[in-house]
Design a protein around this motif. Structure first.
Motif, PDB file in Angstrom:
ATOM      1  N   ARG A 157     134.732   9.087 -72.698  1.00 14.21           N
ATOM      2  CA  ARG A 157     135.948   8.429 -72.202  1.00 14.21           C
ATOM      3  C   ARG A 157     136.422   9.083 -70.916  1.00 14.21           C
ATOM      4  O   ARG A 157     136.884   8.408 -69.983  1.00 14.21           O
ATOM      5  N   ILE A 160     134.648   7.694 -67.911  1.00 12.05           N
ATOM      6  CA  ILE A 160     135.123   6.363 -67.523  1.00 12.05           C
ATOM      7  C   ILE A 160     136.475   6.457 -66.826  1.00 12.05           C
ATOM      8  O   ILE A 160     136.718   5.810 -65.805  1.00 12.05           O
ATOM      9  N   ARG A 177     141.033  -2.902 -63.392  1.00 10.82           N
ATOM     10  CA  ARG A 177     141.026  -3.674 -64.621  1.00 10.82           C
ATOM     11  C   ARG A 177     139.767  -4.529 -64.761  1.00 10.82           C
ATOM     12  O   ARG A 177     139.273  -4.756 -65.858  1.00 10.82           O
ATOM     13  N   ARG A 180     136.985  -2.097 -65.821  1.00 12.12           N
ATOM     14  CA  ARG A 180     137.182  -1.752 -67.236  1.00 12.12           C
ATOM     15  C   ARG A 180     136.721  -2.904 -68.136  1.00 12.12           C
ATOM     16  O   ARG A 180     136.052  -2.690 -69.152  1.00 12.12           O
ATOM     17  N   MET A 181     137.050  -4.138 -67.760  1.00 12.33           N
ATOM     18  CA  MET A 181     136.659  -5.308 -68.548  1.00 12.33           C
ATOM     19  C   MET A 181     135.141  -5.445 -68.622  1.00 12.33           C
ATOM     20  O   MET A 181     134.569  -5.644 -69.703  1.00 12.33           O
ATOM     21  N   ARG A 184     133.585  -2.657 -70.701  1.00  9.83           N
ATOM     22  CA  ARG A 184     133.847  -2.862 -72.133  1.00  9.83           C
ATOM     23  C   ARG A 184     132.857  -3.870 -72.702  1.00  9.83           C
ATOM     24  O   ARG A 184     132.289  -3.667 -73.779  1.00  9.83           O
ATOM     25  N   GLU A 185     132.609  -4.974 -71.992  1.00 10.78           N
ATOM     26  CA  GLU A 185     131.621  -5.958 -72.434  1.00 10.78           C
ATOM     27  C   GLU A 185     130.226  -5.332 -72.496  1.00 10.78           C
ATOM     28  O   GLU A 185     129.459  -5.596 -73.427  1.00 10.78           O
ATOM     29  N   PHE A 187     129.333  -2.133 -72.961  1.00 11.30           N
ATOM     30  CA  PHE A 187     129.149  -1.207 -74.078  1.00 11.30           C
ATOM     31  C   PHE A 187     129.179  -1.924 -75.421  1.00 11.30           C
ATOM     32  O   PHE A 187     128.491  -1.517 -76.360  1.00 11.30           O
ATOM     33  N   GLU A 188     129.943  -2.986 -75.537  1.00 11.28           N
ATOM     34  CA  GLU A 188     129.924  -3.764 -76.779  1.00 11.28           C
ATOM     35  C   GLU A 188     128.538  -4.376 -76.985  1.00 11.28           C
ATOM     36  O   GLU A 188     128.040  -4.436 -78.114  1.00 11.28           O
ATOM     37  N   SER A 202     132.301   2.755 -78.268  1.00 12.76           N
ATOM     38  CA  SER A 202     132.519   2.518 -76.841  1.00 12.76           C
ATOM     39  C   SER A 202     133.448   3.583 -76.258  1.00 12.76           C
ATOM     40  O   SER A 202     134.477   3.903 -76.853  1.00 12.76           O
ATOM     41  N   ILE A 204     135.098   3.168 -73.523  1.00 20.51           N
ATOM     42  CA  ILE A 204     136.004   2.485 -72.599  1.00 20.51           C
ATOM     43  C   ILE A 204     137.436   2.516 -73.125  1.00 20.51           C
ATOM     44  O   ILE A 204     137.682   2.143 -74.276  1.00 20.51           O
ATOM     45  N   MET A 206     141.015   1.469 -74.196  1.00 20.69           N
ATOM     46  CA  MET A 206     141.548   0.178 -74.622  1.00 20.69           C
ATOM     47  C   MET A 206     143.021   0.084 -74.224  1.00 20.69           C
ATOM     48  O   MET A 206     143.562   0.971 -73.573  1.00 20.69           O
TER      49      MET A 206
END
Length: 406
Positions: A157, A160, A177, A180-181, A184-185, A187-188, A202, A204, A206
């Motif tokens: 974290r 990031i 942002r 970050r978005m 996040r996608e 790492f998911e 993840s 990232i 939240m």
């Protein structure tokens, strides 16, 4: 042939009993199906199918799948497959261990960049070339130089946050942002991939990133008096640069957001149908947006194709492979005497005001054309009410009015 003892109905009844007994005794409960296949219910309520067999005098419990993802029928198929492997001299449990070790070994040489390439290929192939290019450009600039060679499961974290702070430092608050978005996608996607068993969570951040700065809301200077539009349109038509002239006139005609206009590729336009379809990934509200094109706009674009071609960006910039910049459009307005009076974004306010106050157009059609958000409770109904025919008429009325400002 295996001798099965369970039916789907019997399994349902016995599962409820086993779950209750496991919770009370704090010990796993087994529901047998014959020939070594059983459903093992844990005290926490989780249940897995297990095949018990003996190989060279050693008893082994081999897990074939978790309930309910693996159904009774599928568990029987997997158990039969394991029995065939055993008969062929291959221990299914040992094979599973080897496969897991191979995945771990592959994951140890995995990199964030490699995971990104796989993610783009598998999840973004249907996105527009522009949107995919934006994602790759942003991560190449801010993420890959520091983290691209690292294994995904080793990224923390703190790594990031450091990246996001660097982006914030240069004032790119919206990009913070967006990055970050996208991360996040990414790492998911990696967590769901069985080839990366070491990536369990993840890194990232939240939430709403409250500790990060946000761009201050501001209003854009705009000509909103109908009587002043004539001089503005005359200034736009007198531009010496063909592409700048076409981009500004197009902005006045269709009044979409500057980014949506500047980064528009020809592939989004159907000039025969007089329609521009902006895909969700390029819209602020992430919803596909349809823009009617008045005959004057279609004529402008066809003439423009004769100058710049019909491939790539509609409004190419001076740098090869890049669209025209907002600074170029703003600079032309400043040169024309509209510094702090009107901006590329100001065409939206100009159209909104004149259509409402002078041309008396229904504001529902105007707001839909602006792709503005509405009350979430009405969102579903709003999205279905495209007002397409009404907006076609509105955009024709607007284009005719603009052309009359000479």
């Amino acid at each position: 042939m295996p001798r099965h003892t369970l039916t789907a109905l019997a399994l349902k009844a016995r599962l409820a009993e086993a779950a209750k007994a496991a919770a009370e005794t704090k010990k796993p409960q087994r529901i047998g199906d014959g020939d070594g296949l059983m459903l093992v219910v844990q005290p926490n309520g989780h249940a897995s199918w297990v095949l018990r067999y003996s190989n060279l005098g050693k008893r082994t419990d081999h897990t074939v799948g978790r309930w309910p993802t693996v159904t009774l029928a599928l568990a029987r198929d997997k158990a039969e497959e394991a029995r065939r492997s055993l008969a062929a001299g291959q221990d299914p449990a040992a094979k599973r261990v080897e496969e897991r070790q191979a995945r771990v070994s592959a994951a140890s040489t995995d990199t964030l960049r490699a995971m990104f390439d796989e993610w783009m290929a598998k999840t973004k192939s249907e996105a527009s070339e522009v949107y995919r290019g934006n994602i790759e450009a942003a991560l190449k600039k801010d993420v890959f130089p520091k983290l691209g060679a690292k294994a995904p499961h080793t990224i923390t974290r703190a790594d990031i946050v450091e990246i996001l702070r660097d982006v914030e430092e240069r004032g790119a608050y919206e990009m913070v942002r967006r990055i970050r978005m996208w991360l996040r996608e990414l790492f998911e996607f990696g967590i769901d991939d069985e080839k990366r068993p070491q990536l369990l969570a993840s890194p990232i951040p939240m939430g709403t990133l409250r500790s990060f700065k946000t761009r201050k809301t501001r209003s854009f200077p705009a000509i909103t008096e109908a009587a002043q539009v004539k001089d503005l349109m005359m200034a736009l038509r007198s531009s010496q640069s063909w592409t700048v002239r076409a981009a500004l006139l197009f902005s006045a005609y269709v009044w979409q957001r500057p980014t949506e206009i500047r980064e528009a590729p020809w592939s989004e336009f159907d000039l025969d149908a007089a329609r521009w379809v902006i895909p969700p990934e390029r819209m602020k509200n992430r919803e596909e947006h349809w823009v009617p094109l008045a005959p004057q706009v279609v004529a402008l674009l066809r003439q423009h194709q004769g100058v710049v071609g019909s491939e790539g960006w509609v409004f190419p910039g001076r740098k090869y492979g890049k669209p025209i910049s907002e600074g170029t459009l703003t600079g032309r307005l400043i040169t024309a005497g509209y510094d702090k009076k009107h901006t590329p974004h100001g065409f939206r306010a100009m159209a909104r005001t004149v259509l409402d106050e002078k041309l008396k157009v229904d504001t529902r059609f105007i707001e839909k054309q602006l792709s503005h958000e509405v009350d979430a409770r009405l969102r579903g109904a709003y999205n279905r009410a495209e007002y397409w025919d009404d907006r076609v008429l509105m955009m024709q009325t607007w284009a005719d009015w603009l052309d009359a400002q000479k």
